[in-house]
Design a protein around this motif. Structure first.
Motif, short mmCIF file in Angstrom:
data_model
loop_
_atom_site.label_atom_id
_atom_site.label_comp_id
_atom_site.label_asym_id
_atom_site.label_seq_id
_atom_site.Cartn_x
_atom_site.Cartn_y
_atom_site.Cartn_z
N ARG A 46 0.55 -1.23 -0.21
CA ARG A 46 -0.23 0.19 -0.15
C ARG A 46 0.89 1.31 -0.63
O ARG A 46 0.31 2.05 -0.44
N TYR B 152 2.27 1.83 -2.52
CA TYR B 152 2.12 2.66 -3.56
C TYR B 152 0.55 3.48 -3.88
O TYR B 152 0.72 4.59 -4.09
N CYS B 153 -0.11 3.21 -3.24
CA CYS B 153 -1.40 4.61 -2.22
C CYS B 153 -0.30 5.70 -2.20
O CYS B 153 -1.08 7.20 -2.63
N CYS C 268 0.51 7.07 -6.22
CA CYS C 268 -1.19 7.31 -6.54
C CYS C 268 -1.59 8.41 -6.87
O CYS C 268 -2.01 9.65 -5.51
N TYR D 168 -4.67 10.26 -6.80
CA TYR D 168 -6.05 9.99 -5.98
C TYR D 168 -5.53 10.56 -4.55
O TYR D 168 -6.41 11.13 -3.95
N HIS D 169 -4.60 9.67 -4.53
CA HIS D 169 -4.99 10.01 -2.86
C HIS D 169 -3.86 11.24 -2.74
O HIS D 169 -4.54 11.72 -1.41
N ILE E 291 -7.84 6.82 -10.26
CA ILE E 291 -6.62 6.89 -11.23
C ILE E 291 -6.32 6.67 -11.72
O ILE E 291 -5.13 7.74 -12.86
N TRP F 93 -13.40 7.11 -0.97
CA TRP F 93 -12.99 6.25 -2.05
C TRP F 93 -11.34 4.88 -1.02
O TRP F 93 -12.03 3.94 -1.43
N CYS F 94 -10.92 5.55 -0.59
CA CYS F 94 -9.57 4.69 -0.14
C CYS F 94 -10.15 3.95 0.39
O CYS F 94 -9.83 2.47 0.47
N CYS G 296 -11.63 1.00 -3.34
CA CYS G 296 -10.46 0.68 -4.37
C CYS G 296 -10.26 -0.18 -3.72
O CYS G 296 -9.40 -0.71 -3.34
N ILE H 94 -7.81 -1.50 -5.88
CA ILE H 94 -6.19 -1.28 -6.61
C ILE H 94 -5.48 -1.38 -5.01
O ILE H 94 -5.06 -2.18 -4.61
N GLY H 95 -5.90 -0.58 -3.90
CA GLY H 95 -5.55 -0.33 -2.49
C GLY H 95 -5.77 -2.22 -1.71
O GLY H 95 -4.75 -1.86 -1.16
S1 SF4 Z 1 -6.98 3.13 -1.81
FE1 SF4 Z 1 -6.97 3.22 -4.62
S2 SF4 Z 1 -7.65 5.09 -4.69
FE2 SF4 Z 1 -6.63 5.14 -2.72
S3 SF4 Z 1 -5.14 5.54 -2.73
FE3 SF4 Z 1 -4.88 3.68 -2.80
S4 SF4 Z 1 -4.61 3.36 -5.11
FE4 SF4 Z 1 -4.99 5.09 -5.17
#
Ligand code: SF4
Ligand code: SF4
Length: 317
Positions: free
Chosen positions: A130, A132-133, A137, A139-140, A194, A227-228, A232, A234-235
């Motif tokens: 995470r 990555y988030c 990311c 959007y973060h 994202i 959202w997160c 999400c 992806i997270g």
């Molecule tokens: S949860 Fe999703 S939108 Fe939020 S920071 Fe992580 S990858 Fe990005």
């Protein structure tokens, strides 16, 4: 906490109170706050807030995203594509969950997607999924700014945070995958902020940004970091990939004053419930896999009870 308990918490279960403690933790829980911890707390209250890790993180996040733009506009082909699927110096990189959806929808396993996904999985399995988030990311970053506005309005009583069950994210993970398989539609990729932001940064604004604006507005006026926290997939995927990563935030009970500043700034405060007095089962505990390694708790902790560590390489960071 065991690996399985950590995983269950990430999938949506409420954190459980420990039933047993190490001898050292029992002694520390039984002690009154010691003078040096009180002194650390007073010193921290007197100094301006630290933003060391936030600044580093924002620099990396903006740098990574701008690299796509610069590479595209100068046509130097360092990175091509967007965060959903790209090529870095010719090597394929692909977001793991997005690739899974494409494979399920097309019912065809594209070799490039597999190579790109496996490369990305190896990277985040080492660095901590995470991360990555909070470090990549886009959007973060915008959601962090929206969160500041939400908190200001909440402080004045203008808005309220509406909390949902975190298990919704797990259900949606399977829901979007099932939808791709059954209807051949990658609905999530259309809604994914994202991809929308990453493409906007590289190729310019599109109408899809209105959807991102709507999400941010929802987070400001109705539900903090919705959202997160609750949607999400992806997270969640990167959380699973990085569950055993050596890069961790580690909690040190001995230094903790239990005042709870860390939980107030954390996007996923359930991972920090162990900082409540009487909750840590050991003197040192790794923060669970849902942690985004954002470093906000490291910056804010007045007694330095939370620190980045690389397992096996203590004190390197
Ligand atoms: S949860 Fe999703 S939108 Fe939020 S920071 Fe992580 S990858 Fe990005
Ligand atoms: S535990 Fe700390 S590093 Fe992890 S997400 Fe929360 S604030 Fe960020």
């Amino acid at each position: 906490m065991s690996f399985l308990a950590d995983a269950a918490t990430m999938f949506g279960r409420a954190p459980r109170r420990p039933t047993s403690f190490s001898e050292e933790a029992e002694i520390l829980h039984g002690r009154k706050r010691r003078a040096h911890v009180t002194k650390l707390l007073e010193d921290a209250r007197a100094r301006p807030p630290r933003t060391t890790w936030r600044n580093r993180r924002w620099a990396v996040l903006i740098g990574v995203n701008l690299l796509f733009t610069i590479s595209f506009w100068l046509d130097i082909q360092i990175v091509e594509g967007s965060l959903t699927a790209s090529r870095f110096l010719g090597f394929h990189l692909a977001d793991v969950y997005s690739s899974l959806l494409v494979i399920l929808a097309q019912r065809h396993v594209a070799v490039n997607l597999v190579i790109g996904s496996v490369t990305v999985m190896i990277l985040w399995a080492v660095v901590g999924g995470r991360a990555y988030c909070s470090w990549v990311c886009p959007y973060h970053l915008v959601a962090e700014l929206a969160e500041k506005l939400h908190l200001r309005l909440a402080e004045r009583g203008i808005v309220q945070d509406h909390v949902f069950h975190r298990g919704v994210r797990t259900v949606l993970w399977f829901g979007f995958a099932a939808l791709a398989l059954v209807t051949a539609s990658t609905l999530f990729l259309t809604l994914n902020p994202i991809g929308i932001l990453s493409r906007a940064v590289v190729y310019g604004a599109s109408l899809a940004l209105l959807w991102v604006g709507f999400l941010l507005l929802f987070e400001v006026v109705y539900s903090r970091r919705a959202w997160c926290r609750y949607i999400c997939p992806i997270g969640l995927t990167y959380g699973v990939i990085g569950a055993g990563a050596p890069v961790k935030v580690v909690y040190h009970l001995e230094r903790c004053a239990h005042e709870g500043d860390c939980r107030k700034v954390c996007e996923v405060p359930h991972v920090l419930e162990l900082t409540i007095k009487g909750r840590a089962e050991d003197a040192e505990v790794d923060i669970g896999p849902d942690c985004t390694r954002c470093g906000m708790c490291v910056d804010i902790c007045p007694t330095d009870s939370l620190k980045y560590e690389i397992k096996g390489l203590r004190d390197l960071l």
